[in-house]
Design a protein around this motif. Structure first.
Motif: not given
Length: 356
Positions: A23-52
């Motif tokens: 029941m505790q959420i904290e907003l933090r400033q963290i580094p933008v992730p670095q990506i590996r050769d097989d990855e992409v970096l995504i600017r997240v636009e929408s995220v649904g809240v799931c039951g999990s």
């Protein structure tokens, strides 16, 4: 590494919402992730809240998965590719994408047989210890990232994740065109099962829930009969509807032991049943005599495999606006989770927008 031409468009740091304690959420400033050769970096636009997400938020654990350090929740996500690893060739900067959240090893027997949802080494977003998508940017392996068409919204693309559960469930129970199906539990996954069942040509789609609004939305999405399980005996209603024959297929999505039991009164002899919902207890009593005598087939449904391309193609055709009932910026993730936890009568899908 390929990136936006304007390097200043990608900041060095980003906002992310962490679950620090139940029941505790904290907003933090963290580094933008670095990506590996097989990855992409995504600017997240929408995220649904799931039951999990709600369950981790409320209890700090789901079964054997325990939140032991601050964790970023959220796994139903979509966004825009802003960096591409050197080994990635099917995606480009600027692509609008849906994200399949479970990254698997590709080498184990489950992966090689095509049932990669059963990979023992899966790294699934927002499942401890893997951080999720309630953040402004996300690094993800590119073979689990799918381009979406221009006419598909980011909200629809995020809904491909729960829709994939519905598709996989109906694939597991082998639903055929013209068959009757009963679906218990009209949360987002149950509603997605309704959409998928209609697309697969089910002749009758019976749904059950305790919330009238969710039943109304199910009818809008294609259900043919809605049963309020708090006031009606679902087995009797189904038998009356179909002259005592029952349905061909029953699906339980709520993780409710009583709902599972009710399916035995609804499914015809020789019918099939799929269990999607995770119950609060590990064991449940069933009528084994009926199970054997009626030769009922029962299968478990765990997440999904090989569903995303079809899910994108199918869901783009559906008006899903009635499913999205609440919208929150990233700074109010705690409120979004609390809304999903406490407003089951009114909220269906709570959506978080990390760039707002």
């Amino acid at each position: 590494m390929k990136a936006l031409k304007d390097g200043d468009s990608i900041p060095e740091r980003m906002l992310a919402a962490y679950l620090t304690d139940p029941m505790q959420i904290e907003l933090r400033q963290i580094p933008v992730p670095q990506i590996r050769d097989d990855e992409v970096l995504i600017r997240v636009e929408s995220v649904g809240v799931c039951g999990s997400d709600v369950h981790y938020y409320e209890h700090g654990r789901i079964g054997r998965y325990v939140v032991e350090r601050p964790l970023i929740l959220g796994h139903e996500c979509a966004g825009t590719v802003v960096r591409v690893g050197d080994g990635v060739h099917h995606l480009r900067v600027g692509d609008r994408v849906a994200v399949e959240p479970g990254v698997t090893c590709g080498r184990c027997p489950a992966c090689k047989s095509g049932r990669y949802n059963l990979c023992p080494d899966v790294q699934f977003l927002a499942t401890p210890p893997v951080d999720g998508a309630f953040a402004q940017y996300l690094a993800h392996r590119a073979d689990f990232v799918y381009r979406i068409p221009d006419d598909m919204s980011f909200e629809q693309a995020a809904l491909v994740e729960p829709f994939s559960v519905g598709l996989h469930a109906l694939n597991r129970v082998r639903l055929q065109a013209g068959e009757r199906v009963a679906i218990m539990g009209m949360g987002p996954v149950g509603l997605m099962c309704v959409i998928a069942a209609k697309m697969k040509g089910a002749s009758e789609i019976v749904v059950g829930d305790v919330e009238p609004r969710r039943l109304d939305v199910a009818l809008q999405m294609g259900a043919t009969h809605a049963i309020h399980v708090g006031t009606q005996a679902v087995g009797e209603v189904v038998q009356d509807l179909f002259g005592g024959e029952g349905v061909d297929v029953g699906i339980e999505t709520a993780g409710n032991p009583a709902a599972l039991t009710s399916l035995f009164a609804m499914v015809r002899r020789g019918g099939r049943m799929g269990l999607v919902g995770m119950p609060p207890i590990a064991e449940n009593t069933i009528n084994v005599t009926q199970f054997v005598d009626d030769e009922i087939e029962m299968c478990g449904v765990f997440r999904y495999a090989n569903t995303y391309p079809a899910g994108i193609s199918l869901l783009r055709r559906i008006d899903t606006s009635s499913l999205i009932t609440d919208a929150y910026p990233l700074s109010r993730v705690g409120e979004a989770l609390e809304r999903a936890r406490t407003n089951k009568a009114g909220s269906i899908k709570v959506m978080v927008y990390p760039q707002r």
